[in-house]
Structure formats: structure tokens, C-alpha cells
Design an enzyme around this catalytic site. Structure first.
Site, PDB file in Angstrom:
ATOM      1  N   HIS A  64       0.876  -1.177   0.000  1.00  0.00           N
ATOM      2  CA  HIS A  64       0.000   0.000   0.000  1.00  0.00           C
ATOM      3  C   HIS A  64       0.913   1.227   0.000  1.00  0.00           C
ATOM      4  CE1 HIS A  64      -3.775  -2.231   1.639  1.00  0.00           C
ATOM      5  NE2 HIS A  64      -3.774  -2.154   0.313  1.00  0.00           N
ATOM      6  N   ASP A  66       1.093   4.104   1.242  1.00  0.00           N
ATOM      7  CA  ASP A  66       1.525   4.848   2.444  1.00  0.00           C
ATOM      8  C   ASP A  66       2.689   4.161   3.165  1.00  0.00           C
ATOM      9  OD1 ASP A  66      -0.500   2.901   2.941  1.00  0.00           O
ATOM     10  OD2 ASP A  66      -0.903   3.747   4.921  1.00  0.00           O
TER      11      ASP A  66
HETATM   12 ZN   LIG Z   1      -1.218   1.820   5.778  1.00  0.00          ZN
HETATM   13 ZN   LIG Z   2      -2.223  -1.110   4.222  1.00  0.00          ZN
END
Ligand SMILES: [Zn+2]
Ligand SMILES: [Zn+2]
Length: 305
Positions: A64, A66
């Protein structure tokens, strides 16, 4: 030897409220390890004056954005800084491909060797064995393959009781045996010099466990058991428990329950949802269950002890 964690990013999903996405530096003595690499990571490394040329290992929990969108920027900076030593990146399947494609189309031939190690999601796996430290990966339950990491100090040679061994009373071989934790025996097999008498008791071995994005999952308890410091995501509060479950995240109370059940020394909460500009309520919620809970604060250092 200092064993510590410096937080570079504490927010989830997007940067907000002056908070950045997940990243932290783990240092044990002179070994620097970067854990997750949100997009602001290299800016934060500079801001907090961390000598990032010392980072030789990067651990990415999952893909992901982030948690890894700062990685290509950091690799590029290492190249521009004429780094020569190997950089090893541990991460899930596909990460090597993502980085390789960007290097290919940018026509970038790195000055340094880049090594990828693919993490597995089937139990606790030793992924790095350094002089003073072992790092293990372990599976977390999230929407895509995701691992946590456990940083565990290795047993060191024992220190001798100086008064007992001075003036060369004991030979080098015997000293080495004692320092490795074994009694020295005489020719009849009797104890000549005992570890208990000739060495100081070893310092307890320290452990830091990092639980990136995960739904509340008691199966992680054996992997993180007895950590001096446990980082556990706390994206939501219990009032948003349903949302937490739907998105495969945890609440502050759930993070505290894992800390409690795994006998953690201290708990570090992080990966906060943007819906909470003020994090005090999350801390209070966790502290009701586990009193040694703390909020991840960017630029702040937490000791593993
Ligand atoms: Zn995250
Ligand atoms: Zn995640």
C-alpha cells in the site's frame, strides 16, 4: 549499546495534520535499519538529521502506497550521493519489479548493488542475521500480503569478573570458553572455572516488534511475545471498530489488548486515521487496557529497554 526507534511518519493513508505516512528508523549501535518508507521519508530523515547513508537495510511491510512510495526517491538519492555499498530491500512479491521498471524507464544505472529479498507470509522467518541482531518477518492479516518484523538482539559474549582472571591466571582458551557461556573442565571432567563464578550475568536480550497494517489478530501474539517495545497500528478508536474490521485495521484498544496478551514492556501506537486531528483519545483508550502505551510522535526517539 543503544537500541532505539525514531519515528519518521505516524499517519495512515495520506499526510495530514502535520503527520506523515509510516516510516521509522531502528538503530542498534551502528546498525541502521529503515522500516517502511512513506513518501516523506527522505525529507524526514534530513529534518531529523539522521545519517541515512548508514542505512543498509530497508524493510517494507506491504505494497500500500503509504508504506513504500518514498522508496524510489530514496534509492534515487542514494544514487546521486554516489553510494557504493549494497542496499538490501526486504519486501513482498512485486516490489523488485516495481523498482526495476522505474530504473529501466528512467535509464538509471545505479552506482551501488541493489539486492531484493522477498518476504514470505507463512510463519516466522529469519531474514537477516547480523553481528548483534536478528530480524524475523511474520504474517499480518491485511487486505494484501503484509508482514510485521521482529528485531531481536543476539546473545553476546559474557563479560569476565576482572578480579578473578587478572595476572594471566587463566589461559586464553579458558577465557573464550567462559565468555561463550561454558564451564571450563579439568582433565577429570570436573568444573575448574564456572561461568557463574567467573563471568557477570548476561544482560537480558532486547526485542522490538513492528506490526504494520493488520486487523485485530490474536495469532500474532506468539510472534511478538515479550517484546520490550511493541509497535502496533491503531488506525481507529473502538467507536469505529466496524470500519476497522472492514478495512483490515485495528483500534487503539485492540492494539493494547495485543500488548497486554503478549507481555509487551511498552506499546507504541501509530498509523493514525486522518479523521483524528487530536490523538489523545486514542492514547486514553489504549491506556485503559495497557498503561505503558505511547503515541508515535514524529522526530521522537523511543528506547527498546
Ligand atoms: Zn497503511
Ligand atoms: Zn495497508
Amino acid at each position: 549499546m543503544e537500541f532505539k526507534i525514531t519515528i519518521l511518519g505516524s499517519n495512515s493513508a495520506i499526510p495530514a495534520h502535520g503527520r506523515n505516512q509510516t516510516s521509522q528508523v531502528v538503530t542498534l549501535g551502528n546498525t541502521y535499519l529503515l522500516v517502511d518508507c512513506g513518501e516523506s521519508t527522505q525529507v524526514q530523515l534530513r529534518k531529523y538529521k539522521i545519517r541515512f547513508s548508514k542505512i543498509d537495510y530497508i524493510f517494507i511491510s506491504h505494497l500500500h502506497g503509504d508504506h513504500y512510495l518514498g522508496l524510489m526517491g530514496l534509492v534515487s538519492t542514494f544514487h546521486l550521493a554516489r553510494r557504493e555499498k549494497t542496499l538490501t530491500i526486504f519486501g513482498p512479491k512485486g516490489l523488485d519489479e516495481i523498482i526495476t521498471v522505474q530504473l529501466k524507464y528512467g535509464n538509471l544505472n545505479l552506482h551501488f548493488p541493489l539486492r531484493f529479498v522477498q518476504t514470505k507470509t507463512d510463519g516466522k522467518n529469519l531474514i537477516l542475521d547480523e553481528n548483534e541482531l536478528r530480524v524475523f518477518s511474520f504474517p499480518l492479516k491485511h487486505r494484501i500480503p503484509c508482514t510485521g518484523f521482529s528485531f531481536e538482539e543476539k546473545p553476546r559474549l559474557l563479560n569476565l569478573v576482572k578480579e578473578k582472571v587478572h595476572f594471566g591466571k587463566i589461559g586464553i582458551e579458558a577465557i573464550n570458553t567462559l565468555r561463550n557461556g561454558k564451564d571450563v573442565l579439568d582433565e577429570n571432567g570436573h568444573v575448574k572455572y564456572s561461568v557463574a563464578e567467573y563471568t557477570h550475568p548476561p544482560a537480558p536480550l532486547r526485542k522490538y516488534a513492528f506490526c504494520s497494517d493488520t486487523v485485530f489478530d490474536e495469532e500474532i501474539i506468539p510472534y511478538v511475545r515479550d517484546a520490550n517495545l511493541l509497535y502496533h497500528e491503531a488506525t481507529f478508536m473502538n467507536v469505529h471498530q466496524t470500519r476497522a474490521k472492514e478495512t483490515c485495521h485495528s483500534t487503539a484498544a485492540q492494539a493494547a489488548a495485543i500488548a497486554q496478551a503478549s507481555n509487551a514492556g511498552h506499546l507504541l501506537l501509530g498509523h493514525f486515521s486522518t479523521r483524528y486531528p487530536n490523538l489523545e483519545p486514542l492514547l486514553l483508550e489504549a491506556k485503559e487496557i495497557f498503561s505503558e502505551a505511547y503515541l508515535s510522535e514524529e522526530g521522537k526517539t523511543y528506547w527498546v529497554e
